[in-house]
Design an enzyme around this catalytic site. Structure first.
Site, mmCIF file in Angstrom:
data_model
loop_
_atom_site.group_PDB
_atom_site.id
_atom_site.type_symbol
_atom_site.label_atom_id
_atom_site.label_comp_id
_atom_site.label_asym_id
_atom_site.label_seq_id
_atom_site.Cartn_x
_atom_site.Cartn_y
_atom_site.Cartn_z
ATOM 1 N N LYS A 196 0.847 -1.193 0.000
ATOM 2 C CA LYS A 196 0.000 0.000 0.000
ATOM 3 C C LYS A 196 0.882 1.243 0.000
ATOM 4 C CE LYS A 196 -3.145 2.525 3.099
ATOM 5 N NZ LYS A 196 -4.134 2.380 4.177
ATOM 6 N N LYS A 198 0.774 5.343 0.746
ATOM 7 C CA LYS A 198 0.063 6.509 1.268
ATOM 8 C C LYS A 198 0.255 7.658 0.283
ATOM 9 C CE LYS A 198 -1.527 7.273 4.947
ATOM 10 N NZ LYS A 198 -2.920 7.198 5.423
ATOM 11 N N ASP A 226 -3.819 5.043 -1.265
ATOM 12 C CA ASP A 226 -4.660 5.792 -0.324
ATOM 13 C C ASP A 226 -4.343 7.285 -0.405
ATOM 14 O OD1 ASP A 226 -6.099 6.825 1.785
ATOM 15 O OD2 ASP A 226 -4.820 5.971 3.339
ATOM 16 N N ASN A 228 -6.029 9.627 0.828
ATOM 17 C CA ASN A 228 -6.557 10.293 2.022
ATOM 18 C C ASN A 228 -7.525 11.427 1.695
ATOM 19 O OD1 ASN A 228 -3.907 9.712 4.369
ATOM 20 N ND2 ASN A 228 -6.051 9.173 4.605
ATOM 21 N N GLU A 251 -8.429 3.323 -2.002
ATOM 22 C CA GLU A 251 -8.824 3.742 -0.654
ATOM 23 C C GLU A 251 -8.960 5.256 -0.541
ATOM 24 O OE1 GLU A 251 -7.093 3.661 3.923
ATOM 25 O OE2 GLU A 251 -6.264 2.283 2.447
ATOM 26 N N ASN A 274 -11.193 4.237 5.619
ATOM 27 C CA ASN A 274 -11.131 4.376 7.067
ATOM 28 C C ASN A 274 -11.496 5.819 7.436
ATOM 29 O OD1 ASN A 274 -8.273 5.318 6.184
ATOM 30 N ND2 ASN A 274 -8.382 5.951 8.321
ATOM 31 N N ASP A 298 -10.596 -0.290 13.005
ATOM 32 C CA ASP A 298 -9.512 0.082 13.917
ATOM 33 C C ASP A 298 -10.078 -0.016 15.330
ATOM 34 O OD1 ASP A 298 -7.647 1.413 15.570
ATOM 35 O OD2 ASP A 298 -6.925 2.615 13.884
ATOM 36 N N HIS A 325 -7.076 -0.597 9.682
ATOM 37 C CA HIS A 325 -6.355 0.665 9.613
ATOM 38 C C HIS A 325 -5.243 0.667 10.659
ATOM 39 C CE1 HIS A 325 -6.077 4.824 11.398
ATOM 40 N NE2 HIS A 325 -5.804 5.113 10.131
ATOM 41 N N ASN A 327 -2.155 3.368 12.708
ATOM 42 C CA ASN A 327 -1.455 4.618 12.939
ATOM 43 C C ASN A 327 -0.107 4.258 13.536
ATOM 44 O OD1 ASN A 327 -0.913 7.409 13.293
ATOM 45 N ND2 ASN A 327 -3.061 7.793 13.762
#
Length: 427
Positions: A196, A198, A226, A228, A251, A274, A298, A325, A327
């Protein structure tokens, strides 16, 4: 006899650990990531542990929750939840919190769920120790012996502004070639079977080029991107034409369920989130909009491991897939995630984890090992990890010394680019 065992002490220790200069839609990670380590000690001397967010408002509500569990049995999960929901209220901007759309765990509206999750994990750890069972057995039993995780790539700078410590070993990654190099190193170290990236950092054409480079370098490996929610609906639709044949799932490219629902009409790759399904109200709305096909759960902000298992059943009913998910976190959270994922049959997508980016640890024996991209499910009682108190004290001292009390990727990015707006979507 088990009901005679009561919670006698609750210790909350905020910690800070080194975190790389990882770029995202909101800016860049600060040099120090914050977490809270919670220890619940029983009247017979057992200690259950949990890990959660470490920003200052979260530490304050954890301190508030301490009295709510004192005297309970480790098996009183429902009473604990009732106590927390009655006493812990959503925060507000005046409490000093910094809330990011890309990080639902930063939302103070989820304060009660975050506290419930933390206390539940530590209490389940205690239950497992008392009964001689691993936590996954308390969730219905493991359906897999190991839990697969995904390589989680980031655009990043070589080192932090101000050089607070020596740069990490990963180096810079701002071009497709550097992203591929990062992936190759991560796969070689951990054996991940999916990848994946980001995104939401650079113009979409650059990130699409990176995905194409990854597809060429890792033929047949499932890929995810992703952004975001940093791409407009129009940009997300245009990008889908080039990404459809590359992605396992797409995503959160566009902001909000309505945009995601419209995007779903224009792409073949399933949409995952997410961000736009993080509450039960949003889940109900998604059942009508059909925006998202894969939910990244999560336990830290959905209300715990049992709530995550319930969420998985709902996903099954509504024909949705499930992943997890992540962090910035350490081994206690990784092990809690592993127990939950082991006990959920329909969690079939490899989970996210930031763990490769973290160099420090608070558990005995050091960092948790990956085998071919997976973490083995513990068979020992409880979570299967114990605190290293010397390391806990070291990371707590780093918390005291570093000066960071609330994650603020936007302010950190302005140290590199004073004109950075943080406005989303930007593309």
């Amino acid at each position: 006899m088990r009901k005679d065992i009561r919670i006698a002490q609750v210790r909350i220790t905020p910690i800070a650990f080194r975190d790389g200069p990882l770029l995202n839609a909101s800016g860049i990670h600060e040099p120090w990531a914050l977490r809270s380590i919670v220890e619940i000690e029983t009247s017979d001397g057992r200690i259950g542990i949990a890990e959660t967010y470490g920003d200052e408002p979260m530490v304050k509500v954890l301190e508030q929750a301490r009295a709510l569990v004192m005297g309970l049995s480790p098996f009183d999960l429902n009473v604990m939840e009732e106590n927390v929901r009655a006493a812990i209220k959503p925060g507000h901007k005046a409490d000093g919190s910094v809330q990011f759309e890309l990080a639902p765990g930063s939302h103070t509206a989820k304060n009660a769920d975050k506290v419930i999750s933390t206390m539940e994990v530590a209490m389940l750890d205690l239950q497992g120790q008392i009964l001689g069972l691993p936590v996954c057995d308390l969730l219905g039993g493991a359906v897999r012996d190991e839990v697969p995780y995904s390589a989680y790539l980031f655009y990043k700078y070589a080192e932090h502004a101000g050089k607070p410590y020596a740069p990490d070993a990963w180096g810079e990654a701002v071009t497709p070639e550097q992203v591929v190099k990062q992936a190759q190193r991560m796969v070689a170290l951990y054996g991940f079977k999916s990848i994946k990236l980001k995104g939401g950092v650079f113009p979409p054409a650059e990130e699409i080029a990176a995905m194409k480079a990854l597809a060429k370098a890792f033929p047949g490996v499932p890929l995810r991107l992703d952004p975001n929610a940093n791409w407009s609906l129009e940009t997300s639709i245009a990008a889908a034409k080039e990404l459809d044949d590359l992605l396992e799932y797409y995503e959160d490219p566009a902001p909000g369920q309505e945009a995601m629902a419209e995007l779903a009409k224009h792409c073949r790759a399933p949409l995952a989130t997410n961000m736009c399904v993080t509450t039960m109200e949003e889940f109900k709305r998604n059942a009508t909009t059909h925006a998202v096909k894969i939910l990244l759960s999560d336990h830290h902000y959905w209300g715990g491991l049992r709530a995550t298992a319930s969420l998985a059943r709902m996903c099954d009913v509504f024909g949705m897939g499930m992943s997890m998910h992540s962090n910035s976190h350490l081994g206690i959270s990784l092990m809690a995630m592993t127990h939950a994922a082991a006990a959920i049959p329909n969690l079939t997508y490899a989970c996210d984890t930031h763990y490769p980016w973290q160099e420090e640890e608070v558990i005995k024996g050091g960092r948790i090992a990956f085998h071919e991209g997976s973490v083995k499910v513990p068979t020992v009682p409880g979570l299967g990890v114990e605190l290293d108190h010397a390391q806990l004290e070291k990371l707590h001292q780093q918390y005291l010394d570093c000066g960071v009390r609330n994650r603020n990727d936007l302010a950190q990015m302005r140290k590199y680019d004073p004109g950075f707006s943080g406005i989303s979507p930007r593309y």
